[in-house]
Write a protein that holds these residues in place. Structure first.
Motif, PDB file in Angstrom:
ATOM      1  N   LYS A  40       0.836  -1.211   0.000  1.00  9.92           N
ATOM      2  CA  LYS A  40       0.000   0.000   0.000  1.00  9.92           C
ATOM      3  C   LYS A  40       0.868   1.257   0.000  1.00  9.92           C
ATOM      4  N   GLN A  41       2.045   1.176   0.614  1.00 11.54           N
ATOM      5  CA  GLN A  41       2.959   2.325   0.665  1.00 11.54           C
ATOM      6  C   GLN A  41       3.480   2.698  -0.721  1.00 11.54           C
ATOM      7  N   LYS A  42       3.348   1.802  -1.663  1.00  6.18           N
ATOM      8  CA  LYS A  42       3.828   2.041  -3.028  1.00  6.18           C
ATOM      9  C   LYS A  42       2.837   2.873  -3.844  1.00  6.18           C
ATOM     10  N   ILE A  43       1.668   3.146  -3.279  1.00  4.84           N
ATOM     11  CA  ILE A  43       0.629   3.891  -3.983  1.00  4.84           C
ATOM     12  C   ILE A  43       0.474   5.257  -3.326  1.00  4.84           C
ATOM     13  N   VAL A  44       0.755   6.308  -4.094  1.00  4.01           N
ATOM     14  CA  VAL A  44       0.719   7.676  -3.582  1.00  4.01           C
ATOM     15  C   VAL A  44      -0.206   8.496  -4.475  1.00  4.01           C
ATOM     16  N   VAL A  45      -1.223   9.085  -3.874  1.00  2.57           N
ATOM     17  CA  VAL A  45      -2.166   9.906  -4.627  1.00  2.57           C
ATOM     18  C   VAL A  45      -2.335  11.259  -3.941  1.00  2.57           C
ATOM     19  N   SER A  46      -2.759  12.251  -4.722  1.00  3.86           N
ATOM     20  CA  SER A  46      -2.909  13.591  -4.162  1.00  3.86           C
ATOM     21  C   SER A  46      -4.144  13.720  -3.272  1.00  3.86           C
ATOM     22  N   ASP A  47      -5.156  12.890  -3.487  1.00  8.25           N
ATOM     23  CA  ASP A  47      -6.382  12.953  -2.683  1.00  8.25           C
ATOM     24  C   ASP A  47      -6.877  11.530  -2.422  1.00  8.25           C
ATOM     25  N   THR A  48      -6.605  11.017  -1.240  1.00  8.67           N
ATOM     26  CA  THR A  48      -6.960   9.622  -0.928  1.00  8.67           C
ATOM     27  C   THR A  48      -8.466   9.367  -0.999  1.00  8.67           C
ATOM     28  N   ARG A  49      -9.276  10.405  -0.879  1.00  3.90           N
ATOM     29  CA  ARG A  49     -10.735  10.221  -0.970  1.00  3.90           C
ATOM     30  C   ARG A  49     -11.161   9.800  -2.370  1.00  3.90           C
ATOM     31  N   LYS A  50     -10.289  10.016  -3.351  1.00  2.00           N
ATOM     32  CA  LYS A  50     -10.615   9.652  -4.733  1.00  2.00           C
ATOM     33  C   LYS A  50     -10.280   8.200  -5.057  1.00  2.00           C
ATOM     34  N   ILE A  51      -9.665   7.485  -4.099  1.00  3.48           N
ATOM     35  CA  ILE A  51      -9.455   6.045  -4.281  1.00  3.48           C
ATOM     36  C   ILE A  51     -10.739   5.365  -3.830  1.00  3.48           C
ATOM     37  N   THR A  52     -11.542   4.951  -4.785  1.00 10.43           N
ATOM     38  CA  THR A  52     -12.830   4.372  -4.413  1.00 10.43           C
ATOM     39  C   THR A  52     -12.771   2.866  -4.228  1.00 10.43           C
ATOM     40  N   GLY A  53     -11.753   2.218  -4.799  1.00 11.26           N
ATOM     41  CA  GLY A  53     -11.678   0.786  -4.601  1.00 11.26           C
ATOM     42  C   GLY A  53     -10.523   0.135  -5.321  1.00 11.26           C
ATOM     43  N   SER A  54     -10.383  -1.174  -5.050  1.00 13.83           N
ATOM     44  CA  SER A  54      -9.277  -1.930  -5.614  1.00 13.83           C
ATOM     45  C   SER A  54      -9.670  -3.397  -5.776  1.00 13.83           C
TER      46      SER A  54
END
Length: 160
Positions: A40-54
């Motif tokens: 999970k540490q390998k995934i960096v986004v500017s707004d974590t609220r925009k990660i809706t799923g995986s």
């Protein structure tokens, strides 16, 4: 607005596609829930609220395709789905990455067209995030091959 329309707006596009894909039905996870531990540490986004799923494609398809080089993850960010492979970044792993990418593209086309349709239109969809060290010489034939494929490994997947 009726309740059905409200529910549809709240549901992730990836979740709908996953639940309509026989190979991975029911395997969608909210946020980064499908990503293994420290990956999970390998995934960096500017707004974590925009990660809706995986979706953990590898684990979800392991029983059905046990001998195949399966891709790791699909991550939905800002209504687009990106495909991320977390794998050692060395020259001898390049054939494996190429095989995994070929497998993913064929699987998306044949078995998961709804997931395939969620790829970004104007951004790179496939990403190789390396574990530990990066050991590919910059001027090697392997580096040129990866560059042509737009698959140079990165330390983290960064999406804005």
């Amino acid at each position: 607005m009726n309740n059905d329309a409200t529910i549809q707006t709240l549901e992730s596009l990836l979740e709908t596609a996953v639940n309509n894909t026989e190979d991975v039905k029911g395997q969608f996870k909210k946020g980064l829930g499908a990503i293994k531990g420290n990956e999970k540490q390998k995934i960096v986004v500017s707004d974590t609220r925009k990660i809706t799923g995986s979706l953990n494609i590898d684990t979800s398809t392991a029983t059905k395709y046990p001998q195949d080089n399966r891709w790791d993850y699909a991550v939905e960010y800002n209504k687009e789905t990106f495909f991320i492979e977390v794998h050692p970044g060395s020259t001898n792993e390049i054939p494996t990455i190429i095989a995994k990418l070929a497998w993913l593209k064929q699987w998306l086309k044949d078995k998961a067209p709804e997931i395939d349709a969620l790829k970004p239109k104007n951004k790179q969809a496939y990403h190789w995030v390396y574990t530990n060290k990066y050991a590919i010489l910059p001027n090697s034939k392997y580096a040129r091959q990866l560059a042509q494929m737009n698959m140079m490994p990165v330390k983290q997947w960064i999406c804005k």
